[in-house]
Design a protein around this motif. Structure first.
Motif, PDB file in Angstrom:
ATOM      1  N   CYS A 104      44.641  60.992  54.456  1.00  0.00           N
ATOM      2  CA  CYS A 104      43.941  59.779  54.001  1.00  0.00           C
ATOM      3  C   CYS A 104      44.336  58.526  54.769  1.00  0.00           C
ATOM      4  N   SER A 105      45.597  58.400  55.149  1.00  0.00           N
ATOM      5  CA  SER A 105      46.056  57.153  55.772  1.00  0.00           C
ATOM      6  C   SER A 105      46.776  57.434  57.079  1.00  0.00           C
ATOM      7  N   GLU A 108      50.127  58.916  56.403  1.00  0.00           N
ATOM      8  CA  GLU A 108      50.067  60.356  56.142  1.00  0.00           C
ATOM      9  C   GLU A 108      49.879  61.141  57.441  1.00  0.00           C
ATOM     10  N   PRO A 275      39.275  55.782  53.148  1.00  0.00           N
ATOM     11  CA  PRO A 275      40.554  56.334  53.583  1.00  0.00           C
ATOM     12  C   PRO A 275      40.358  57.720  54.228  1.00  0.00           C
ATOM     13  N   LEU A 276      40.619  57.784  55.509  1.00  0.00           N
ATOM     14  CA  LEU A 276      40.397  59.009  56.289  1.00  0.00           C
ATOM     15  C   LEU A 276      41.281  58.966  57.514  1.00  0.00           C
TER      16      LEU A 276
ATOM     17  N   CYS B 104      46.805  55.117  48.499  1.00  0.00           N
ATOM     18  CA  CYS B 104      45.639  56.008  48.595  1.00  0.00           C
ATOM     19  C   CYS B 104      45.852  57.369  47.935  1.00  0.00           C
ATOM     20  N   SER B 105      47.057  57.915  48.030  1.00  0.00           N
ATOM     21  CA  SER B 105      47.264  59.282  47.544  1.00  0.00           C
ATOM     22  C   SER B 105      48.459  59.336  46.602  1.00  0.00           C
ATOM     23  N   THR B 107      51.013  61.260  47.002  1.00  0.00           N
ATOM     24  CA  THR B 107      52.201  61.245  47.854  1.00  0.00           C
ATOM     25  C   THR B 107      52.613  59.814  48.174  1.00  0.00           C
ATOM     26  N   GLU B 108      51.630  58.983  48.539  1.00  0.00           N
ATOM     27  CA  GLU B 108      51.963  57.588  48.838  1.00  0.00           C
ATOM     28  C   GLU B 108      52.524  56.873  47.614  1.00  0.00           C
ATOM     29  N   ASN B 136      53.929  65.435  49.491  1.00  0.00           N
ATOM     30  CA  ASN B 136      54.243  66.201  50.695  1.00  0.00           C
ATOM     31  C   ASN B 136      54.842  65.427  51.857  1.00  0.00           C
ATOM     32  N   LEU B 274      37.462  59.094  45.136  1.00  0.00           N
ATOM     33  CA  LEU B 274      37.844  58.138  46.179  1.00  0.00           C
ATOM     34  C   LEU B 274      39.371  58.140  46.250  1.00  0.00           C
ATOM     35  N   PRO B 275      39.952  58.216  47.457  1.00  0.00           N
ATOM     36  CA  PRO B 275      41.412  58.139  47.542  1.00  0.00           C
ATOM     37  C   PRO B 275      41.925  56.820  46.948  1.00  0.00           C
ATOM     38  N   ASN B 297      49.212  48.563  53.189  1.00  0.00           N
ATOM     39  CA  ASN B 297      48.450  49.804  53.316  1.00  0.00           C
ATOM     40  C   ASN B 297      47.006  49.432  53.656  1.00  0.00           C
ATOM     41  N   PHE B 299      44.138  50.786  53.724  1.00  0.00           N
ATOM     42  CA  PHE B 299      42.980  51.156  52.902  1.00  0.00           C
ATOM     43  C   PHE B 299      43.163  50.829  51.424  1.00  0.00           C
TER      44      PHE B 299
END
Lengths: 425, 425
Positions: A104-105, A108, A275-276, B104-105, B107-108, B136, B274-275, B297, B299
């Motif tokens: 996503c980022s 990451e 986010p990609l 976004c995630s 993990t973040e 992760n 959406l993330p 960040n 996004f």
């Protein structure tokens, strides 16, 4: 609500999250290269690389609406969209990069690349530059030295002075001899890892050294550094989060800087704001990463990411943005160079494609960096309706990086205003 | 393209990315609680918590289209949408959580929470459970032990056996005495950090121990563990990435498990695909995190995240999903319990809200976990048109977690099919 009240409200709920400009702008709408604030004031966006195909791009909005209205699930079901997108994206890279992991980022993507390099080589040691930024996770922040004290560098990382011609490692040295000086730093890092029994994993660099300040890189440095790293058993990782997707005037910054990476990270413009991000590498490196980590990302490799990523590639190709990035970037640099005569502060006009850096100094002969001056320029241009920023290892590089849909008439509007500003400061 | 061909194509471009089911499903469309494969076969989604307000939810699609067509930029300009969203979200938490950082995630979010705990306390040591999953990244993976060997645990982490009543730490112990046994494990971890001169940062747990397998938690464990951690100078972090947003039958899993966290991570259902993730904490903890990291960040905290996050909250409230999560979850569990008579494999029916776990065993008296049996159930139910999965520390817990828009008639369809399946296997 006044700007002051809004800042106070923001501070209450978000803490001291970073803001641009002495008086921040309150943007409410965007269209192409334009941003509009709450009072209807129009700004030419000379900063944002994320909305590469333009703010509120119709192709992207439609793809997003269409896919979100049809299906968006995680990647443990089969979906052809992500395969079509992955193949199209990999076709834009060389044959050696034939497999990809989505995320996503940028952070990451950096995490995946780091883990991939380490599992793929069995090593730990990572070489980076002393003014890099690759993201904000605990591990990635260790090689994001532009926001850290150099003293805290972790034992698994070594930072080399970033290669540049403007302030060379030894005064007066240039050309291949200068390249060699920087290569010696890479070799010294490799040797230091070896003498500390830290097996090398690789070297991690932005292909165009964007956060370092877009320096002119001594010729051949990148490809020869990659050779040294390979000889020592490591892999060479190109961070294309800022450089990629035609920003540099080529599809990828590694083409511009003339080297072949083993692992490539991509992000920012990839989804035009969705986010990609992604990491391309050889099938072998991806297989080793997958088997060691069982990596899964809830939001990545999704039908939504695929549809939006595809729309971005469509827009770049339909509008010929590769060509216009190269041409308009050259035009901007050439016009800005003519302004160096009347403005001693502009020590160098650098960059590639639609990514321009101006080295701003208080004394050209002494090369004294003038961060405050660069900040003043950004604020002054903002008042005139042009959004740009300052960056670089010393914060004194004016960063000009408009959406790729930027056209010649936009360039001329900017150049006129910039020239006017030079007469005023 | 056949399923086999598509799997081979996927393997080529994505490596061995994880897939569900012996014969994976090729989903092309979603609507509410339904997913449709390429042949038009309909599946009742009993697995996905991300599309919490339903696949292709209209409110969400409209909010996304509207915002993306208007403006989506990074957060260094002012934008009121994100403040409105942040305030509304924080209002759903207790007063102690009055500031938030978006990402976004999951993990973040875990990375932010870890860094926040460490900067906020000055400590490093983190207590987690021995079957947790929090993400992760390199650092977060150190406390994601469900996918790691316990032997490699990093010196800054200590894993305690996850608290449960089904397979208690000492056979035959129950009630407050069992709670005390698990609290002793927390204290032992605290003491072990102290004796190794590793200052404690905190304890990081999923509020409902979802990845551990949704165990019944010995009464009072969470709040008393938080006390022990506080006494030792640490903070207590609730991972609400799976538990939050009405999943547990309360707004937050920490309400269901009756404790008050210092830091809360949120993700998955937050943006309905959406993330979007976030970390709520006290203003002091957020301020310390911000000043130490200069976190940004690209996004996150965007107008798009705000608009979509807001639409999700609207949909949850408009459709009364908090109430229906609690009621339908109870209904599912009560009906499934009646099936325990005819199926010895169902050792326990557990969970909270619309999150049900079935402990699947080959021998009920010996409590022998039957992972293969659970996998067979998931595959068999998939053939019948119901998507679910297996999870838990031993992989033998059947995981039932439909979108929150799940209704009673959906529950009845599922229960009928599940009952039928029990007669067949």
């Amino acid at each position: 609500m006044s700007i002051t009240e809004q800042i106070a409200r923001r501070e209450r709920v978000l803490g001291s999250a970073p803001l641009f400009y002495k008086e921040p702008v309150h943007i409410v709408r965007g269209e192409g290269v334009w941003l509009f604030d709450i009072d209807g004031k129009r700004y030419l966006d000379m900063y944002n690389n994320v909305p590469c195909v333009g703010h509120a791009n119709l192709l992207v909005v439609e793809a997003m609406q269409q896919q979100m209205g049809t299906l968006n699930v995680h990647s443990r079901y089969l979906h052809e969209g992500i395969l079509d997108y992955a193949e199209r994206l990999l076709d834009l890279h060389g044959d050696a990069l034939d497999s990809i992991v989505f995320a996503c980022s940028g952070t990451e993507a950096s995490e995946i690349a780091l883990q991939m390099a380490r599992y793929g080589t069995g090593g730990r040691g990572i070489i980076c530059t002393d003014a890099a930024y690759h993201g904000n996770s605990t591990e990635v922040a260790k090689m994001s030295l532009i926001s850290r004290s150099k003293q805290v560098i972790d034992s698994d990382f070594r930072a080399i002075p970033f290669p540049q011609t403007y302030r060379p490692l030894h005064a007066g040295v240039a050309g291949p001899e200068l390249t060699q000086l920087y290569l010696n730093e890479v070799q010294a890092a490799i040797d230091d890892f070896a003498s500390n029994n830290i097996p090398l994993a690789g070297m991690f660099v932005c292909s165009i050294l964007a956060n370092e300040g877009l320096p002119d890189i001594p010729p051949g440095f990148m490809s020869q550094a990659a050779e040294l790293v390979h000889t020592a058993g490591g892999v060479f990782i190109a961070d294309e989060v800022q450089a990629g997707f035609c920003r540099s005037g080529d599809w990828w910054g590694y083409e511009t800087s003339d080297f072949i990476p083993d692992i490539v990270t991509m992000g920012k413009p990839m989804g035009n704001g969705l986010p990609l991000s992604g990491v391309a590498a050889s099938a072998e490196l991806v297989a080793s990463f997958r088997s060691n980590t069982r990596y899964f990302n809830t939001f990545a490799s999704s039908p939504l990411q695929a549809a939006v990523g595809m729309a971005v590639l469509d827009a770049i190709e339909d509008e010929n943005l590769l060509k216009s990035s190269a041409q308009l970037g050259d035009y901007l640099r050439s016009e800005l160079k003519t302004m160096q005569h009347k403005c001693n502060a502009i020590a160098e006009v650098r960059g590639c494609g639609l990514f321009v850096g101006l080295e701003w100094v208080s004394d050209r002969s002494k090369k004294t960096p003038d961060r405050e001056g660069a900040v003043r320029v950004a604020n002054s241009m903002k008042e005139k309706g042009f959004l740009l920023s300052n960056a670089g290892a010393r914060g004194n590089v004016i960063k000009i990086r408009p959406p790729l849909v930027f056209q010649k008439d936009h360039a001329d509007l900017f150049l006129t205003a910039f020239d006017e500003m030079l007469g005023e400061i």
